[in-house]
Motif scaffolding. Sequence first.
Motif, short mmCIF file in Angstrom:
data_model
loop_
_atom_site.label_atom_id
_atom_site.label_comp_id
_atom_site.label_asym_id
_atom_site.label_seq_id
_atom_site.Cartn_x
_atom_site.Cartn_y
_atom_site.Cartn_z
N GLY A 66 12.70 2.72 3.52
CA GLY A 66 11.78 2.89 2.56
C GLY A 66 11.98 4.40 2.08
O GLY A 66 12.16 4.60 0.85
N LYS A 67 11.88 5.31 2.97
CA LYS A 67 12.03 6.74 2.87
C LYS A 67 13.39 7.00 2.23
O LYS A 67 13.55 7.87 1.25
N ALA A 68 14.47 6.53 2.87
CA ALA A 68 15.86 6.74 2.34
C ALA A 68 16.11 6.13 0.83
O ALA A 68 16.44 7.04 0.13
N LEU A 69 15.51 5.26 0.68
CA LEU A 69 15.70 4.51 -0.86
C LEU A 69 14.79 5.53 -1.71
O LEU A 69 15.00 5.74 -2.82
N GLN A 70 13.60 5.95 -1.23
CA GLN A 70 12.66 6.88 -2.12
C GLN A 70 13.52 8.11 -2.31
O GLN A 70 13.27 8.73 -3.46
N ARG A 71 14.07 8.71 -1.45
CA ARG A 71 15.00 9.99 -1.59
C ARG A 71 15.82 9.78 -2.69
O ARG A 71 16.26 11.03 -2.96
N LYS A 72 16.41 8.57 -2.88
CA LYS A 72 17.37 8.25 -3.68
C LYS A 72 16.85 8.08 -5.07
O LYS A 72 17.78 8.01 -5.94
N GLY A 73 15.68 8.25 -5.28
CA GLY A 73 15.11 8.16 -6.62
C GLY A 73 14.58 6.78 -7.00
O GLY A 73 14.24 6.52 -8.06
N HIS A 74 14.44 5.93 -6.04
CA HIS A 74 14.30 4.32 -6.41
C HIS A 74 12.63 4.46 -6.12
O HIS A 74 12.25 5.17 -5.36
N LEU A 75 12.14 3.58 -6.75
CA LEU A 75 10.51 3.24 -6.70
C LEU A 75 10.33 2.10 -5.43
O LEU A 75 10.98 1.03 -5.77
N VAL A 76 9.74 2.39 -4.54
CA VAL A 76 9.83 1.65 -3.29
C VAL A 76 8.46 1.22 -2.91
O VAL A 76 7.59 2.14 -2.93
N GLU A 77 8.19 -0.04 -2.98
CA GLU A 77 6.59 -0.56 -2.55
C GLU A 77 6.91 -1.59 -1.20
O GLU A 77 7.92 -2.14 -1.38
N ILE A 78 5.83 -1.41 -0.31
CA ILE A 78 5.91 -2.35 0.70
C ILE A 78 4.81 -3.37 0.88
O ILE A 78 3.80 -2.95 0.69
N VAL A 79 5.04 -4.44 1.32
CA VAL A 79 3.79 -5.49 1.46
C VAL A 79 3.82 -6.02 2.87
O VAL A 79 5.04 -6.39 3.50
N LEU A 80 2.71 -5.91 3.54
CA LEU A 80 2.43 -6.04 4.78
C LEU A 80 1.35 -7.18 5.06
O LEU A 80 0.31 -7.11 4.21
N PRO A 81 1.23 -7.71 6.10
CA PRO A 81 -0.07 -8.43 6.32
C PRO A 81 -1.15 -7.44 6.98
O PRO A 81 -0.73 -6.42 7.75
N LYS A 82 -2.37 -7.65 6.60
CA LYS A 82 -3.49 -6.73 7.20
C LYS A 82 -3.81 -7.40 8.54
O LYS A 82 -4.99 -7.96 8.63
N TYR A 83 -3.34 -6.85 9.51
CA TYR A 83 -3.71 -7.07 10.97
C TYR A 83 -5.15 -6.55 11.30
O TYR A 83 -5.30 -5.28 10.77
N ASP A 84 -5.62 -7.07 12.21
CA ASP A 84 -6.82 -6.35 12.71
C ASP A 84 -6.26 -5.34 13.73
O ASP A 84 -6.97 -4.54 14.23
N TYR A 85 -4.97 -5.51 14.23
CA TYR A 85 -4.59 -4.80 15.27
C TYR A 85 -3.83 -3.59 14.74
O TYR A 85 -3.17 -2.47 15.44
N ILE A 86 -3.89 -3.38 13.60
CA ILE A 86 -3.20 -2.30 12.65
C ILE A 86 -3.69 -0.79 13.33
O ILE A 86 -4.97 -0.61 13.24
N GLN A 87 -2.94 0.25 13.01
CA GLN A 87 -3.46 1.62 13.16
C GLN A 87 -3.81 2.03 11.91
O GLN A 87 -3.35 2.79 11.34
N TYR A 88 -5.00 1.95 11.61
CA TYR A 88 -5.99 2.28 10.32
C TYR A 88 -5.66 3.84 9.98
O TYR A 88 -5.73 4.26 8.85
N ASP A 89 -5.94 4.35 11.13
CA ASP A 89 -5.91 5.98 10.91
C ASP A 89 -4.83 6.69 10.43
O ASP A 89 -4.80 7.77 10.08
N LEU A 90 -3.58 5.87 10.47
CA LEU A 90 -2.46 6.50 10.00
C LEU A 90 -2.01 5.93 8.61
O LEU A 90 -0.75 6.35 8.26
#
Length: 278
Positions: A66-90
């Motif tokens: 995602g970062k590499a594509l973004q640096r190339k000038g592309h619009l990048v979006e990411i879709v993930l499940p919302k786990y309860d186990y996720i580190q929300y503080d990050l």
Amino acid sequence: MAWKKDSRIRDAYLACESKGEHERLTTFLKLTYTSTRTGLHIILIAAEMAPVAKVGGLGDVITGLGKALQRKGHLVEIVLPKYDYIQYDLIADLKALDVVIESYFDGQLFRNKIWVGTIEGLPVYLIEPHHPAKFFWRGTYYGEHDDFKRFSFFSRAALELLYEAGKRPDIIHCHDWQTTFVAPLYWDIYAAKGLNSARICFTRHNFEHQGTYICCKGFLKHEHYFCYFSFYLFIILVEFINTCINLSCSFMFVKVVYISRSKLYQFLYICAHPLNFK
């Protein structure tokens, strides 16, 4: 930050500070439609993303790519499940959208709450299913008895999100067995609805894990297994056959019957019953 490279993003953000959620979403969506955009609009659909939801190398790849594509000038979006186990503080600027996405599963519609935020500068959508089975509220990422259903649900909900949000991506990049169902759902359902701007890319990250799970038990107590990876290999085979037929038509001037995706997928749809492909 993305808005340091594109003043339109900064201007849109400042103009929307006092507006409602729907007006904000509409304003930012307009940025993706502009004809002056030189890069591609790429959406990554995955089950992991480092550092917030990482099991193995997949999470690192999603963030790094995602970062590499973004640096190339592309619009990048990411879709993930919302786990309860996720580190929300990050996750920066995490908040729920004032919209509800309904997705079809197991014969009925289920509501999904959509969250947005940024992870290391990458815009992310988190899907929280309102399903009685609490698919992603288990205190773990994988290894559940119904992983087949959990990620089938996620694949359908992810496409529904893109469709309802009016997105027109150039590429939808699916990662590993968890998102295998995105491709057939896209072509058989959502392309016909108008979500037809994208090419589908699928990356297999670890051949040791192919998403093989027990679907049901039949006669003589034989267990029926469903392998996500085998399902995708079958899809590739169908597309390859269709391509060969089309080439034959072009170069040999012979009349052949185009192989229908729907016909050849039918026996596999039986295994994928919870999706119903409606």
